[in-house]
Write an enzyme that holds these catalytic residues in place. Structure first.
Site, PDB file in Angstrom:
ATOM      1  N   HIS A 154       0.853  -1.198   0.000  1.00 52.42           N
ATOM      2  CA  HIS A 154       0.000   0.000   0.000  1.00 52.42           C
ATOM      3  C   HIS A 154       0.878   1.233   0.000  1.00 52.42           C
ATOM      4  O   HIS A 154       2.102   1.141   0.071  1.00 52.42           O
ATOM      5  CB  HIS A 154      -0.908   0.013   1.241  1.00 52.42           C
ATOM      6  CG  HIS A 154      -0.149   0.061   2.539  1.00 52.42           C
ATOM      7  ND1 HIS A 154       0.232  -1.067   3.226  1.00 52.42           N
ATOM      8  CD2 HIS A 154       0.315   1.112   3.271  1.00 52.42           C
ATOM      9  CE1 HIS A 154       0.885  -0.720   4.323  1.00 52.42           C
ATOM     10  NE2 HIS A 154       0.963   0.598   4.378  1.00 52.42           N
ATOM     11  N   HIS A 201      -5.576  -2.088   4.397  1.00 50.01           N
ATOM     12  CA  HIS A 201      -5.506  -0.901   3.545  1.00 50.01           C
ATOM     13  C   HIS A 201      -4.791  -1.225   2.240  1.00 50.01           C
ATOM     14  O   HIS A 201      -3.852  -2.005   2.200  1.00 50.01           O
ATOM     15  CB  HIS A 201      -4.857   0.309   4.215  1.00 50.01           C
ATOM     16  CG  HIS A 201      -3.556   0.068   4.923  1.00 50.01           C
ATOM     17  ND1 HIS A 201      -3.076  -1.163   5.214  1.00 50.01           N
ATOM     18  CD2 HIS A 201      -2.634   0.937   5.386  1.00 50.01           C
ATOM     19  CE1 HIS A 201      -1.918  -1.046   5.843  1.00 50.01           C
ATOM     20  NE2 HIS A 201      -1.622   0.211   5.950  1.00 50.01           N
ATOM     21  N   HIS A 216       4.853   7.209   2.632  1.00 51.84           N
ATOM     22  CA  HIS A 216       5.633   5.979   2.433  1.00 51.84           C
ATOM     23  C   HIS A 216       4.943   5.046   1.457  1.00 51.84           C
ATOM     24  O   HIS A 216       3.734   5.075   1.291  1.00 51.84           O
ATOM     25  CB  HIS A 216       5.881   5.244   3.751  1.00 51.84           C
ATOM     26  CG  HIS A 216       4.643   4.666   4.402  1.00 51.84           C
ATOM     27  ND1 HIS A 216       3.881   5.354   5.320  1.00 51.84           N
ATOM     28  CD2 HIS A 216       4.034   3.459   4.268  1.00 51.84           C
ATOM     29  CE1 HIS A 216       2.876   4.596   5.729  1.00 51.84           C
ATOM     30  NE2 HIS A 216       2.934   3.442   5.094  1.00 51.84           N
ATOM     31  N   GLU A 267       8.177   1.339   4.212  1.00 49.40           N
ATOM     32  CA  GLU A 267       7.770   0.544   5.364  1.00 49.40           C
ATOM     33  C   GLU A 267       7.951  -0.930   5.050  1.00 49.40           C
ATOM     34  O   GLU A 267       7.646  -1.365   3.940  1.00 49.40           O
ATOM     35  CB  GLU A 267       6.284   0.830   5.675  1.00 49.40           C
ATOM     36  CG  GLU A 267       5.714   0.020   6.829  1.00 49.40           C
ATOM     37  CD  GLU A 267       4.238   0.328   7.102  1.00 49.40           C
ATOM     38  OE1 GLU A 267       3.498   0.571   6.126  1.00 49.40           O
ATOM     39  OE2 GLU A 267       3.845   0.319   8.276  1.00 49.40           O
TER      40      GLU A 267
HETATM   41 FE   LIG Z   1       1.845   1.795   5.934  1.00 48.32          FE
END
Ligand SMILES: [Fe+2]
Length: 309
Positions: A154, A201, A216, A267
């Site tokens: 994501h 998400h 990110h 991330e």
């Molecule tokens: Fe994230």
């Protein structure tokens, strides 16, 4: 859930300051698989367990950040329908020809009110994940090099007008709201987490005065141990780490945030629960966002709110 419409995040094109340094970082430290280079000098990567040709594209520039984020849709008729739905809603779209992005079909691009460029596309060449489709093994050589995330999971984007952005994703593109953080007024939404699937998400937005900012891109790991191992590899390579390893309250995801050599945050992430579109969205109050961000430390990290590219 029957998967129709928008299927999943498909690609991100990210700007980097020094291409060679960035390529070495994403290949050797993050452990992405390089799959091609084009006439514009862009370098294409995929995560090892992705089957399509590319998901993370680097373009050299004098400013870090994100050029566009793309979603794969079910098929050509779905792409045509979503383009029409966007136009009917009042969102202008433009078509980019097949092949403009290596091994990728026609893309429908549009600008959302937060200032970001979003794309939809229906086709990208399947190159496989290094494991046969008949009697497959569980992993391969590419899955053990560097951090080696399994897929691009994501993105979190910062920009203005996220209430309007939410309407486009929910009312037109078929996403649903999974979680949200309320603003200080207790009514407006300061951040939203949206899903087009069964994941917590597929894209998220935070309200921010400057348009078009990247917070990110996130890469999925398949276990908490692999997130911790990512932390080891980041430290071994003296990579600047922002937050973690820790667990978010929002989404329950386990995370490390760090910066690439150009200052783009990324991330390494795992976990979260499995939402459905009929679930009531979870709400975090403004005064408790520290816990939403970093559940064990209950800390509202200043960098999370202010550092973007
Ligand atoms: Fe994230």
């Amino acid at each position: 859930m029957a998967m129709t419409g928008v299927l999943r995040p498909g690609h991100a094109q990210v700007r980097v300051l020094e291409l060679d340094k960035a390529v070495a970082f994403y290949r050797d430290v993050l452990g992405l698989v390089e799959t091609g280079r084009d006439a514009q000098g862009r370098v294409y990567f995929k995560c090892w367990d992705e089957r399509d040709h590319n998901s993370y594209i680097l373009r050299e520039s004098d400013q870090a950040g994100i050029d566009f984020f793309g979603f794969k849709v079910l098929d050509g008729p779905t792409l045509d329908q979503l383009e029409k739905d966007l136009n009917d809603y009042g969102v202008e779209t433009r078509r980019l020809p097949a092949g403009d992005l290596l091994e990728t079909g026609e893309r429908v691009r549009f600008t959302i009110p937060s200032g970001h460029e979003i794309e939809l596309y229906a086709t990208k060449t399947t190159v496989g994940n290094g494991i046969p489709t008949i009697n497959p093994g569980p992993w391969c050589e590419d899955s053990e090099r560097g951090i080696a995330p399994v897929r691009l999971d994501h993105t979190l984007l910062y920009g203005p007008n996220i209430a309007e952005v939410k309407k486009i994703f929910v009312d037109v593109l078929g996403f649903y709201l999974v979680e949200r953080v309320l603003g200080e007024d207790g009514v407006s939404e300061a951040a939203i987490w949206l899903s087009c699937s069964h994941k917590v998400h597929d894209i998220a937005f935070a309200e921010y005065p400057e348009p078009g900012k990247l917070h990110h891109c996130s890469f999925l790991m398949d276990s908490w141990e692999r997130v911790l191992r990512a932390g080891d590899i980041l430290s071994m390579n003296k990579v600047p780490v922002d937050i973690g390893p820790t667990r978010h309250g929002v989404t329950r995801g386990c995370t490390i945030y760090a910066w690439d050599p150009s200052g783009n945050r990324f991330e390494t992430f795992m976990g979260g629960y499995q939402p459905y579109p009929d679930y009531e969205p979870l709400t975090w109050t403004f005064d408790n966002f520290g816990q939403g961000l970093d559940y064990p430390q209950r800390k509202l990290h200043e960098t999370f709110l202010t550092v973007v590219s």
